[in-house]
Design an enzyme around this catalytic site. Structure first.
Site, PDB file in Angstrom:
ATOM      1  N   CYS A   1       3.904  -4.712   6.448  1.00  0.00           N
ATOM      2  CA  CYS A   1       3.301  -4.450   5.059  1.00  0.00           C
ATOM      3  C   CYS A   1       4.403  -3.831   4.284  1.00  0.00           C
ATOM      4  O   CYS A   1       5.453  -3.504   4.794  1.00  0.00           O
ATOM      5  CB  CYS A   1       2.426  -3.190   4.958  1.00  0.00           C
ATOM      6  SG  CYS A   1       0.589  -3.538   5.872  1.00  0.00           S
TER       7      CYS A   1
ATOM      8  N   HIS B   1       0.951  -1.359   0.011  1.00  0.00           N
ATOM      9  CA  HIS B   1       0.054  -0.018   0.106  1.00  0.00           C
ATOM     10  C   HIS B   1       0.911   1.178   0.178  1.00  0.00           C
ATOM     11  O   HIS B   1       2.220   1.005   0.414  1.00  0.00           O
ATOM     12  CB  HIS B   1      -1.090   0.006   1.156  1.00  0.00           C
ATOM     13  CG  HIS B   1      -0.474  -0.060   2.656  1.00  0.00           C
ATOM     14  ND1 HIS B   1      -0.135   1.294   3.241  1.00  0.00           N
ATOM     15  CD2 HIS B   1       0.398  -0.703   3.463  1.00  0.00           C
ATOM     16  CE1 HIS B   1       0.623   1.337   4.216  1.00  0.00           C
ATOM     17  NE2 HIS B   1       0.695  -0.278   4.436  1.00  0.00           N
TER      18      HIS B   1
END
Length: 419
Positions: free
Chosen positions: A365, A347
């Protein structure tokens, strides 16, 4: 064969013999256009000539018709068959043909043995079904009969992860969720089919090189995955045939409905995500199309490490709230592509741009810049592989819905109920 069916076949044979005699006698009378034994045109009571040649009717009337075949049904429980298994019919005489139809009059496929004395259906008989058969011997004798199967004790639903007509990535597994625990897994798995052909083709379907695997039951349900040995070939059409309403899941339980649907494998897009190089490289149909600087989970904290292994894209969220009680954060992020259920996404994160390309500082992430994050987001689809490399923690079943590609092919096949 039930007693009633045996009696009916025997009576049918006797009736056929009587009918043969009657037809022969009538034929003789028609031929001579007069009373049996008298020449045509001879008045009643007039003297008649005697012929030493036997009358044709006498020869026909005394001939014995071939006996019909006696057909037995394997596995009968009283007058019915258990459902969910193929039907085997055995004949006392060599058959020239045996035709079987279901309750709707549709032909039931099966194979007659080379000796012509047994027939086995290609598919199992479903619950509460009624099939009829007509057998013809090599001598031309005909017999028929009827068989029925037991009803299901209970019917249960199932769902699949890929919808009709979807286009998915080359690592997408087929996931079937049963809304109960399947206790006879081999009886279900052996009749499931996965076929493929080039996209847009009207040609023959071919069997996919892959294997079903039963994941550990999540009581009270069972979950079954199909994975190819290698990634799906790009630009192919896949057909999945699951005759779940015809099968015995164990204990007389069956499915609410059968499934037979197609979906598509799109372009091949593979992300090589290397934590040591602090970037992701995107390959589309084998060609490198982009390289983006990235930051991964903090190297020094195993809890925050990004999971090494072949992950699979499962979801895309333009805006998502990310929060953690353990690490005390609650933030809104954008252009998020989920690649496993361990809370890990690729992301956009503007707060880590200064580290992207040379340090790993995230909570697990893969962080990209807003521009690169959106660019990748726009190209990702369900089932794309994200091949993470260079971290200290490997992808496993813990909190991860799809870890199919984390297992070797040998490990995966061992999870089949048919091995």
């Amino acid at each position: 064969m039930s007693q009633e069916l045996s009696r009916r076949v025997a009576i049918s044979g006797a009736f056929a013999a009587a009918l043969t005699v009657g037809v022969a006698a009538c034929g003789h009378g028609d031929k001579h256009a007069g009373t049996f034994g008298e020449p045509a045109g001879t008045p009643t009571g007039a003297p008649t000539a005697t012929s030493a040649e036997p009358a044709p009717a006498t020869s026909s009337a005394t001939s014995t018709p071939p006996p019909p075949a006696d057909i037995t049904v394997a596995g009968l429980d009283g007058d019915t068959l258990p459902f969910g298994a193929p039907v085997t019919l055995t004949s006392s005489a060599r058959l020239d043909s045996l035709k079987v139809q279901d309750g709707d009059g549709k032909a039931v496929d099966g194979t007659l043995s080379k000796k012509g004395t047994s027939w086995v259906s290609s598919a199992p008989i479903g619950p509460g079904a009624s099939w009829t058969w007509t057998a013809t011997t090599a001598q031309g004798a005909v017999s028929d009969g009827k068989i029925g199967s037991a009803s299901a004790i209970r019917t249960v639903g199932a769902t699949a992860n890929i919808g009709v007509g979807w286009t998915v990535g080359v690592a997408a597994p087929i996931v079937v969720n049963f809304k109960t625990k399947v206790t006879d897994k081999p009886a279900v798995e052996k009749y499931l089919q996965v076929l493929m052909r080039p996209a847009g083709s009207k040609g023959k379907w071919t069997e996919v090189v892959g294997s079903w695997a039963w994941l550990p039951d999540s009581a009270p349900n069972s979950e079954l995955h199909f994975r190819t040995k290698k990634y799906w070939p790009a630009h192919t059409e896949v057909r999945v045939v699951l005759p779940l309403a015809q099968l015995n899941w164990g204990g007389g339980v069956s499915g609410v409905q059968d499934f037979d649907w197609t979906f598509n494998i799109g372009r091949s897009q593979v992300v090589i995500a290397d934590a040591r190089k602090h970037n992701i490289v995107i390959y589309r149909d084998g060609a490198k199309v982009a390289t983006y600087p990235a930051s991964y989970g903090l190297d020094s904290d195993p809890i925050r490490n990004t999971r090494t292994g072949i992950n699979v894209v499962t979801e895309k969220l333009q805006t998502v709230e990310m929060k953690s009680k353990l690490f005390h954060y609650d933030e809104i992020e954008h252009w998020a592509v989920r690649f496993n259920n361990n809370g890990q996404f690729i992301h956009a994160n503007p707060d880590t741009v200064q580290y992207q390309g040379h340090s790993n500082v995230s909570h697990g992430c893969i962080n990209l810049s807003p521009t690169n994050g959106k660019a990748y987001y726009d190209t990702a689809i369900y089932g794309d592989p994200v091949d993470v490399r260079g971290t200290n923690v490997k992808l496993s079943s813990t909190r991860t819905e799809i870890y199919d590609w984390a297992l070797s092919w040998k490990q995966w096949k061992a999870m089949s109920a048919l091995t």
